[in-house]
Design an enzyme around this catalytic site. Structure first.
Site, PDB file in Angstrom:
ATOM      1  N   ASP A 160      28.121 -25.401 -40.220  1.00 20.53           N
ATOM      2  CA  ASP A 160      27.067 -26.316 -39.757  1.00 20.53           C
ATOM      3  C   ASP A 160      27.631 -27.734 -39.569  1.00 20.53           C
ATOM      4  O   ASP A 160      27.267 -28.440 -38.621  1.00 20.53           O
ATOM      5  CB  ASP A 160      25.915 -26.363 -40.778  1.00 20.53           C
ATOM      6  N   ARG A 163      29.388 -27.718 -36.369  1.00 19.80           N
ATOM      7  CA  ARG A 163      28.443 -27.761 -35.238  1.00 19.80           C
ATOM      8  C   ARG A 163      27.874 -29.169 -35.060  1.00 19.80           C
ATOM      9  O   ARG A 163      27.726 -29.660 -33.937  1.00 19.80           O
ATOM     10  CB  ARG A 163      27.280 -26.780 -35.502  1.00 19.80           C
ATOM     11  N   HIS A 187      23.079 -23.460 -46.581  1.00 16.27           N
ATOM     12  CA  HIS A 187      23.472 -23.028 -45.231  1.00 16.27           C
ATOM     13  C   HIS A 187      22.268 -22.249 -44.712  1.00 16.27           C
ATOM     14  O   HIS A 187      22.163 -21.039 -44.893  1.00 16.27           O
ATOM     15  CB  HIS A 187      24.725 -22.139 -45.295  1.00 16.27           C
TER      16      HIS A 187
HETATM   17  N1  LIG Z   1      28.708 -17.865 -43.655  1.00 17.11           N
HETATM   18  C1  LIG Z   1      28.511 -18.014 -42.359  1.00 17.11           C
HETATM   19  O1  LIG Z   1      28.580 -19.136 -41.861  1.00 17.11           O
HETATM   20  C2  LIG Z   1      28.175 -16.798 -41.533  1.00 17.11           C
HETATM   21  C3  LIG Z   1      28.132 -16.865 -40.133  1.00 17.11           C
HETATM   22  C4  LIG Z   1      27.843 -15.695 -39.427  1.00 17.11           C
HETATM   23  C5  LIG Z   1      27.555 -14.512 -40.102  1.00 17.11           C
HETATM   24  N2  LIG Z   1      27.601 -14.501 -41.456  1.00 17.11           N
HETATM   25  C6  LIG Z   1      27.290 -13.304 -42.249  1.00 17.11           C
HETATM   26  O2  LIG Z   1      28.408 -12.436 -42.333  1.00 17.11           O
HETATM   27  C7  LIG Z   1      27.931 -11.129 -42.690  1.00 17.11           C
HETATM   28  C8  LIG Z   1      28.611 -10.086 -41.818  1.00 17.11           C
HETATM   29  O3  LIG Z   1      28.117 -10.193 -40.499  1.00 17.11           O
HETATM   30  P1  LIG Z   1      28.676  -9.244 -39.337  1.00 17.11           P
HETATM   31  O4  LIG Z   1      28.070  -9.741 -38.069  1.00 17.11           O
HETATM   32  O5  LIG Z   1      30.156  -9.115 -39.448  1.00 17.11           O
HETATM   33  O6  LIG Z   1      28.004  -7.842 -39.738  1.00 17.11           O
HETATM   34  P2  LIG Z   1      28.523  -6.388 -39.294  1.00 17.11           P
HETATM   35  O7  LIG Z   1      27.346  -5.497 -39.459  1.00 17.11           O
HETATM   36  O8  LIG Z   1      29.183  -6.482 -37.963  1.00 17.11           O
HETATM   37  O9  LIG Z   1      29.638  -6.014 -40.380  1.00 17.11           O
HETATM   38  C9  LIG Z   1      29.361  -5.844 -41.726  1.00 17.11           C
HETATM   39  C10 LIG Z   1      30.407  -4.891 -42.259  1.00 17.11           C
HETATM   40  O10 LIG Z   1      30.247  -4.796 -43.682  1.00 17.11           O
HETATM   41  C11 LIG Z   1      30.571  -3.469 -44.052  1.00 17.11           C
HETATM   42  N3  LIG Z   1      30.035  -3.181 -45.394  1.00 17.11           N
HETATM   43  C12 LIG Z   1      28.749  -2.973 -45.775  1.00 17.11           C
HETATM   44  N4  LIG Z   1      28.686  -2.739 -47.103  1.00 17.11           N
HETATM   45  C13 LIG Z   1      29.952  -2.783 -47.578  1.00 17.11           C
HETATM   46  C14 LIG Z   1      30.530  -2.619 -48.849  1.00 17.11           C
HETATM   47  N5  LIG Z   1      29.775  -2.348 -49.928  1.00 17.11           N
HETATM   48  N6  LIG Z   1      31.876  -2.724 -48.973  1.00 17.11           N
HETATM   49  C15 LIG Z   1      32.643  -2.995 -47.897  1.00 17.11           C
HETATM   50  N7  LIG Z   1      32.151  -3.166 -46.646  1.00 17.11           N
HETATM   51  C16 LIG Z   1      30.815  -3.055 -46.485  1.00 17.11           C
HETATM   52  C17 LIG Z   1      29.935  -2.628 -42.949  1.00 17.11           C
HETATM   53  O11 LIG Z   1      30.493  -1.313 -42.916  1.00 17.11           O
HETATM   54  C18 LIG Z   1      30.301  -3.449 -41.718  1.00 17.11           C
HETATM   55  O12 LIG Z   1      31.536  -3.066 -41.156  1.00 17.11           O
HETATM   56  C19 LIG Z   1      26.405 -11.185 -42.522  1.00 17.11           C
HETATM   57  O13 LIG Z   1      25.776 -11.333 -43.772  1.00 17.11           O
HETATM   58  C20 LIG Z   1      26.185 -12.430 -41.673  1.00 17.11           C
HETATM   59  O14 LIG Z   1      24.912 -12.992 -41.849  1.00 17.11           O
HETATM   60  C21 LIG Z   1      27.906 -15.602 -42.177  1.00 17.11           C
END
Ligand SMILES: NC(=O)c1ccc[n+]([C@@H]2O[C@H](COP(=O)([O-])OP(=O)(O)OC[C@H]3O[C@@H](n4cnc5c(N)ncnc54)[C@H](O)[C@@H]3O)[C@@H](O)[C@H]2O)c1
Length: 325
Positions: A160, A163, A187
């Protein structure tokens, strides 16, 4: 001339293995950006779906001949022991209309499970949480890990803040790296812009606006903050997920750790009583180096900013209580 008996250099002794747990959109984009950065000697991917981790590792590894010599592979929990940083990006992202806090329960269970497995491996490095809601889940990770707070923190408002600086930079027509302004707190929807200390060349935005002939009325600056806060909603509405900018933010945090840069970043860590806030994870400008969050800077906020920060802490505190209930 080096011999087979030559002692390991300090570079060889210091691990720059980075483990990524969750090889989805965020985790694999981060791994790819990290490869291109050349910062890591080894990148290890772990996912609940082992085929996904293997496929992403194979694809990213095949970029090595065009980028930097780095070992990229799928791995197991044991790899977390010698990782300099284990990045957690496992769990679902927001769907259109969902807030980050809506993800708390399901992702809380995932992060609790993942951190349990990392801890079993005996981690010597840092745990960096990216899964949303990142402040709540940093708290979950910290409690579950039993590690010192300096070594368990979240990406928080690093994205953020980036951004915000980008939008301010574009408004004033300057490089975002010359804009010094922070987003603090959650966040998420309650995050707080620190207008009182935002500056370019050490001058207030009002002074710079006068100097450059740019508007700086409340409506204009208010829109810049709204676009910052609501950026994820705007992107998710159009393409379903956000992953490039967060991947770059994670690389920046990992760079500060591996190179011991003591960079000031708005990462999320447990607050120790400053600003009247305790036992909640949220973002404040923090000095990040090889030891993780080495120090946190106490800001001199206006009364309104202090109040907004405390409201943001309350939002995170309520969500932590719901997840841990
Ligand atoms: N912090 C930030 O600024 C920010 C920004 C964007 C997204 N995110 C977050 O990042 C996270 C991931 O988003 P994404 O778009 O990559 O999702 P995604 O669905 O593309 O990928 C998530 C992955 O996690 C895996 N997974 C689920 N449970 C698991 C476990 N117990 N052990 C290992 N792997 C496991 C799934 O198999 C999948 O491959 C989300 O919570 C999203 O909100 C954070």
């Amino acid at each position: 001339m080096p011999t087979a008996q030559a002692p390991a250099t300090i570079i060889e002794r210091v691990s720059s293995r980075i483990v990524v747990v969750g090889a989805g959109k965020v985790g694999s984009t981060f791994a790819y950006a990290l490869l291109l950065s050349g910062l890591a000697t080894e990148i290890v991917l772990i996912d609940a779906d082992p085929a996904r981790a293997e496929g992403e590792a194979m694809d990213i590894a095949q970029a090595v001949p065009f980028s930097r010599p780095t070992r990229v592979r799928a791995g197991s929990w044991a790899d977390c022991a010698e990782a300099a940083v284990t990045v957690i990006a496992a769990g679902s992202g927001q769907r259109p209309g969902q807030s980050r806090l809506d993800l708390a329960r399901a992702n809380g269970a995932i992060v609790d499970d993942v951190v349990g497995r990392i801890v079993e491996a005996g981690p010597n490095g840092i745990i960096l949480v990216a899964t949303n809601p990142v402040d709540v889940l940093t708290h979950v990770a910290l409690s579950r890990s039993g590690l010192p707070p300096s070594r368990v923190f979240g990406s928080g408002t690093t994205l953020d803040t980036g951004r915000f600086r980008a939008l301010l930079g574009s408004h004033f027509g300057v490089d975002p790296r010359s804009v010094h302004a922070f987003i603090i707190g959650e966040h998420g929807d309650s995050e707080v812009p620190v207008w009182s200390s935002a500056n370019i060349a050490g001058e207030s935005l009002a002074t710079v606006a006068r100097s450059l002939g740019r508007p700086d009325d409340d409506a204009v600056l208010g829109r810049i903050f709204e676009q910052t806060r609501d950026a994820a909603y705007a992107i998710i509405e159009r393409k379903g997920a956000t992953f490039y900018a967060v991947a770059a933010a994670l690389v920046r945090i990992v760079e500060a750790i591996l190179r011991d840069q003591r960079t000031v970043l708005s990462v999320s860590s447990v607050v120790d009583g400053r600003h009247g806030i305790r036992d909640v994870c949220l973002s404040l400008p923090s000095i990040v180096g090889r030891g993780g969050v080495e120090e946190v800077i106490t800001l001199s906020l206006t009364d309104d900013e202090e109040a907004a920060l405390r409201r943001s802490a309350d939002v995170v505190r309520d969500a932590i209580a719901q997840v841990t209930a």
